[in-house]
Design an enzyme around this catalytic site. Structure first.
Site, PDB file in Angstrom:
ATOM      1  N   LYS A 162       0.802  -1.006  -0.041  1.00 20.26           N
ATOM      2  CA  LYS A 162       0.124  -0.198  -0.138  1.00 20.26           C
ATOM      3  C   LYS A 162       0.931   1.317  -0.031  1.00 20.26           C
ATOM      4  CE  LYS A 162       0.028   2.124   3.699  1.00 20.26           C
ATOM      5  NZ  LYS A 162       0.060   2.637   4.987  1.00 20.26           N
ATOM      6  N   ASP A 221      -5.484   0.108   8.385  1.00 23.21           N
ATOM      7  CA  ASP A 221      -5.324   0.168   7.023  1.00 23.21           C
ATOM      8  C   ASP A 221      -6.080  -1.120   6.420  1.00 23.21           C
ATOM      9  OD1 ASP A 221      -3.661   2.560   6.328  1.00 23.21           O
ATOM     10  OD2 ASP A 221      -1.903   1.405   6.717  1.00 23.21           O
TER      11      ASP A 221
HETATM   12  C1  LIG Z   1      -0.433   5.631   8.777  1.00 23.12           C
HETATM   13  C2  LIG Z   1      -1.189   4.563   8.049  1.00 23.12           C
HETATM   14  O1  LIG Z   1      -0.157   3.504   7.611  1.00 23.12           O
HETATM   15  C3  LIG Z   1      -1.844   5.069   6.918  1.00 23.12           C
HETATM   16  O2  LIG Z   1      -2.240   4.648   6.000  1.00 23.12           O
HETATM   17  C4  LIG Z   1      -2.322   3.965   8.991  1.00 23.12           C
HETATM   18  O3  LIG Z   1      -3.045   5.180   9.521  1.00 23.12           O
HETATM   19  C5  LIG Z   1      -1.942   3.125  10.099  1.00 23.12           C
HETATM   20  O4  LIG Z   1      -2.420   2.028   9.856  1.00 23.12           O
HETATM   21  P1  LIG Z   1      -2.075   0.733  10.669  1.00 23.12           P
HETATM   22  O5  LIG Z   1      -0.608   0.360  10.827  1.00 23.12           O
HETATM   23  O6  LIG Z   1      -2.839  -0.587  10.160  1.00 23.12           O
HETATM   24  O7  LIG Z   1      -2.537   1.151  12.104  1.00 23.12           O
HETATM   25  P2  LIG Z   1      -2.981   0.272  13.558  1.00 23.12           P
HETATM   26  O8  LIG Z   1      -2.273  -0.766  13.653  1.00 23.12           O
HETATM   27  O9  LIG Z   1      -4.537   0.393  13.500  1.00 23.12           O
HETATM   28  O10 LIG Z   1      -2.371   1.310  14.483  1.00 23.12           O
HETATM   29  C6  LIG Z   1      -1.153   1.479  15.031  1.00 23.12           C
HETATM   30  C7  LIG Z   1      -1.100   2.862  15.873  1.00 23.12           C
HETATM   31  O11 LIG Z   1      -1.228   3.795  15.008  1.00 23.12           O
HETATM   32  C8  LIG Z   1      -1.790   5.189  15.623  1.00 23.12           C
HETATM   33  N1  LIG Z   1      -2.736   5.426  14.535  1.00 23.12           N
HETATM   34  C9  LIG Z   1      -3.209   4.779  13.935  1.00 23.12           C
HETATM   35  C10 LIG Z   1      -4.163   5.166  12.719  1.00 23.12           C
HETATM   36  C11 LIG Z   1      -4.973   6.186  13.014  1.00 23.12           C
HETATM   37  N2  LIG Z   1      -5.838   6.782  12.168  1.00 23.12           N
HETATM   38  N3  LIG Z   1      -4.747   7.216  13.988  1.00 23.12           N
HETATM   39  C12 LIG Z   1      -3.466   6.863  14.875  1.00 23.12           C
HETATM   40  O12 LIG Z   1      -3.139   7.439  15.668  1.00 23.12           O
HETATM   41  C13 LIG Z   1      -2.375   4.614  16.900  1.00 23.12           C
HETATM   42  O13 LIG Z   1      -1.520   4.928  17.954  1.00 23.12           O
HETATM   43  C14 LIG Z   1      -2.161   2.846  16.727  1.00 23.12           C
HETATM   44  O14 LIG Z   1      -2.131   2.373  18.126  1.00 23.12           O
HETATM   45  N1  LIG Z   2       2.179 -10.351   8.512  1.00 24.95           N
HETATM   46  C1  LIG Z   2       2.956  -9.527   8.831  1.00 24.95           C
HETATM   47  N2  LIG Z   2       4.008  -8.812   8.286  1.00 24.95           N
HETATM   48  C2  LIG Z   2       4.944  -7.933   8.900  1.00 24.95           C
HETATM   49  N3  LIG Z   2       4.859  -7.718  10.019  1.00 24.95           N
HETATM   50  C3  LIG Z   2       3.667  -8.204  10.948  1.00 24.95           C
HETATM   51  C4  LIG Z   2       2.908  -9.045  10.503  1.00 24.95           C
HETATM   52  N4  LIG Z   2       2.003  -9.633  11.381  1.00 24.95           N
HETATM   53  C5  LIG Z   2       2.367  -8.957  12.514  1.00 24.95           C
HETATM   54  N5  LIG Z   2       3.385  -8.024  12.167  1.00 24.95           N
HETATM   55  C6  LIG Z   2       4.018  -7.150  13.101  1.00 24.95           C
HETATM   56  O1  LIG Z   2       3.419  -5.803  12.856  1.00 24.95           O
HETATM   57  C7  LIG Z   2       4.449  -4.888  13.066  1.00 24.95           C
HETATM   58  C8  LIG Z   2       4.186  -3.839  11.776  1.00 24.95           C
HETATM   59  O2  LIG Z   2       4.384  -4.006  10.597  1.00 24.95           O
HETATM   60  P1  LIG Z   2       3.571  -3.828   9.341  1.00 24.95           P
HETATM   61  O3  LIG Z   2       4.439  -4.322   8.090  1.00 24.95           O
HETATM   62  O4  LIG Z   2       2.242  -4.079   9.108  1.00 24.95           O
HETATM   63  O5  LIG Z   2       3.907  -2.273   9.348  1.00 24.95           O
HETATM   64  P2  LIG Z   2       3.366  -0.840   9.295  1.00 24.95           P
HETATM   65  O6  LIG Z   2       4.368   0.203   8.949  1.00 24.95           O
HETATM   66  O7  LIG Z   2       2.532  -0.831  10.769  1.00 24.95           O
HETATM   67  O8  LIG Z   2       2.100  -0.673   8.265  1.00 24.95           O
HETATM   68  P3  LIG Z   2       1.450   0.464   8.057  1.00 24.95           P
HETATM   69  O9  LIG Z   2       1.577   1.133   6.709  1.00 24.95           O
HETATM   70  O10 LIG Z   2       0.066  -0.160   7.810  1.00 24.95           O
HETATM   71  O11 LIG Z   2       1.594   1.504   9.028  1.00 24.95           O
HETATM   72  C9  LIG Z   2       5.749  -5.637  12.630  1.00 24.95           C
HETATM   73  O12 LIG Z   2       6.930  -4.765  13.468  1.00 24.95           O
HETATM   74  C10 LIG Z   2       5.547  -7.175  13.338  1.00 24.95           C
HETATM   75  O13 LIG Z   2       5.839  -7.234  14.400  1.00 24.95           O
END
Ligand SMILES: C[C@](O)(CO)[C@H](O)COP(=O)(O)OP(=O)(O)OC[C@H]1O[C@@H](n2ccc(N)nc2=O)[C@H](O)[C@@H]1O
Ligand SMILES: Nc1ncnc2c1ncn2[C@@H]1O[C@H](COP(=O)(O)OP(=O)(O)OP(=O)(O)O)[C@@H](O)[C@H]1O
Length: 276
Positions: free
Chosen positions: A11, A128
């Site tokens: 993404k 996401d």
């Molecule tokens: C930054 C983006 O990647 C943009 O696409 C997303 O908003 C994050 O998506 P994601 O990794 O799936 O996020 P999540 O695993 O739901 O959230 C991780 C953490 O990011 C912060 N978080 C996430 C999404 C959002 N709209 N507001 C937030 O403040 C929160 O602290 C949350 O605990």
């Molecule tokens: N299938 C998976 N692939 C990668 N990491 C994973 C997975 N499942 C759980 N994780 C955990 O989630 C954490 C975040 O990884 P991810 O690749 O989803 O990144 P992200 O930066 O949060 O993505 P985003 O762009 O949604 O913010 C990693 O550090 C890992 O420990």
């Protein structure tokens, strides 16, 4: 039931405007999201008991237990499956690796059981996941739950580059000083050629870029290296980083740039990609 294979594309947030913060701490977003032709691969097979294998060039460090988003997504269906996750995307990298894997798992299991209704609990997997279930250009608002297709964008040729530092999303949001920033315009331009569309994108922002660079200054180096490549029209960070992208008007320019950058920075993850 048979074997199902689903691609889990990276993404890319072409824009990421943070427009406010809810009382529970989650941030309100306005983001234009597209998907790349590089990504992870998921294979799902019926089994007697749940089993998850993580293989592939970027498998190191990815959890293989029930915390993997793939396992959590499969659990929503309550059907025992053997899943092979082939990791090609860096983790914790701002390109939705885990979220896209979770979405691909949901699509695979829906196909296996022959029921396309989404199970309860999808949103709890991550902000996401909803947009990753769409797998096409989309405008994402709210905290990520409000997604609408965004047709009429030109295909874009890009380089994705990651310097190998994990960037935890919560830390970057926390470090963002100004949470109230303007959204994108009401209408996202449609029907433009790539050059004009990239010019428009350049007028938009990723509000998480500054706090991510403050935490991991190497992101500035990635942006500078991408911007310096011949034909690069825009360099920006995706999501909360550290992956950045550069946009080009032609596939040849993107491919040539990716080869040059991979040679100059062998320790970085560098891929040419088509975004749509
Ligand atoms: C930054 C983006 O990647 C943009 O696409 C997303 O908003 C994050 O998506 P994601 O990794 O799936 O996020 P999540 O695993 O739901 O959230 C991780 C953490 O990011 C912060 N978080 C996430 C999404 C959002 N709209 N507001 C937030 O403040 C929160 O602290 C949350 O605990
Ligand atoms: N299938 C998976 N692939 C990668 N990491 C994973 C997975 N499942 C759980 N994780 C955990 O989630 C954490 C975040 O990884 P991810 O690749 O989803 O990144 P992200 O930066 O949060 O993505 P985003 O762009 O949604 O913010 C990693 O550090 C890992 O420990």
């Amino acid at each position: 039931m048979s074997i199902t294979k689903v691609f889990a594309p990276a993404k890319v947030n072409l824009t990421l405007h943070v427009t406010g913060q809810r009382r529970d701490g989650y941030h309100l977003l306005d983001s234009l999201v597209v998907f790349a032709d590089v990504g992870d691969r998921i294979t799902v097979m019926p089994a007697e008991a749940n089993r998850l294998e993580v293989i592939g060039p970027r498998a190191a460090g990815v959890p293989t237990d029930g915390t993997n988003l793939v396992a959590r997504a499969a659990d929503l269906f309550g059907v025992p499956v053997h899943i092979v996750l082939s990791k090609h995307l860096p983790a914790a990298a701002g390109i939705g690796g885990g979220s896209s894997d979770a979405a691909a798992t949901i699509l695979a299991l829906s196909d296996l059981i022959g029921d396309t209704r989404l199970p309860e609990g999808v949103s709890e997997l991550g902000a996401d996941v909803r947009v990753c279930l769409m797998r096409q250009a989309a405008r994402m608002r709210g905290i990520g739950e409000d997604v609408a297709p965004c047709p009429g964008l030109p295909p874009l040729f890009a380089i994705l580059a990651n310097p190998g530092v994990d960037v935890p999303t919560p830390e970057v949001f926390k470090a963002l000083e100004d949470k109230q920033n303007p959204p994108m315009p009401k209408r996202i331009p449609q029907g433009m050629k790539a050059g004009a569309f990239i010019d428009w994108l350049a007028t938009q922002r990723n509000d998480l870029e500054a706090p991510a660079i403050a935490r991991s200054p190497v992101i500035r180096d990635v942006l500078d290296a991408l911007a310096d490549l011949p034909g690069a029209r825009l360099a920006r960070m995706s999501g909360s980083g550290a992956t950045c992208f550069a946009l080009f008007e032609t596939e040849d320019a993107a491919r040539a740039g990716a080869s040059a950058l991979a040679q100059a920075k062998p320790e970085w993850w560098v891929e040419a990609a088509k975004l749509s």
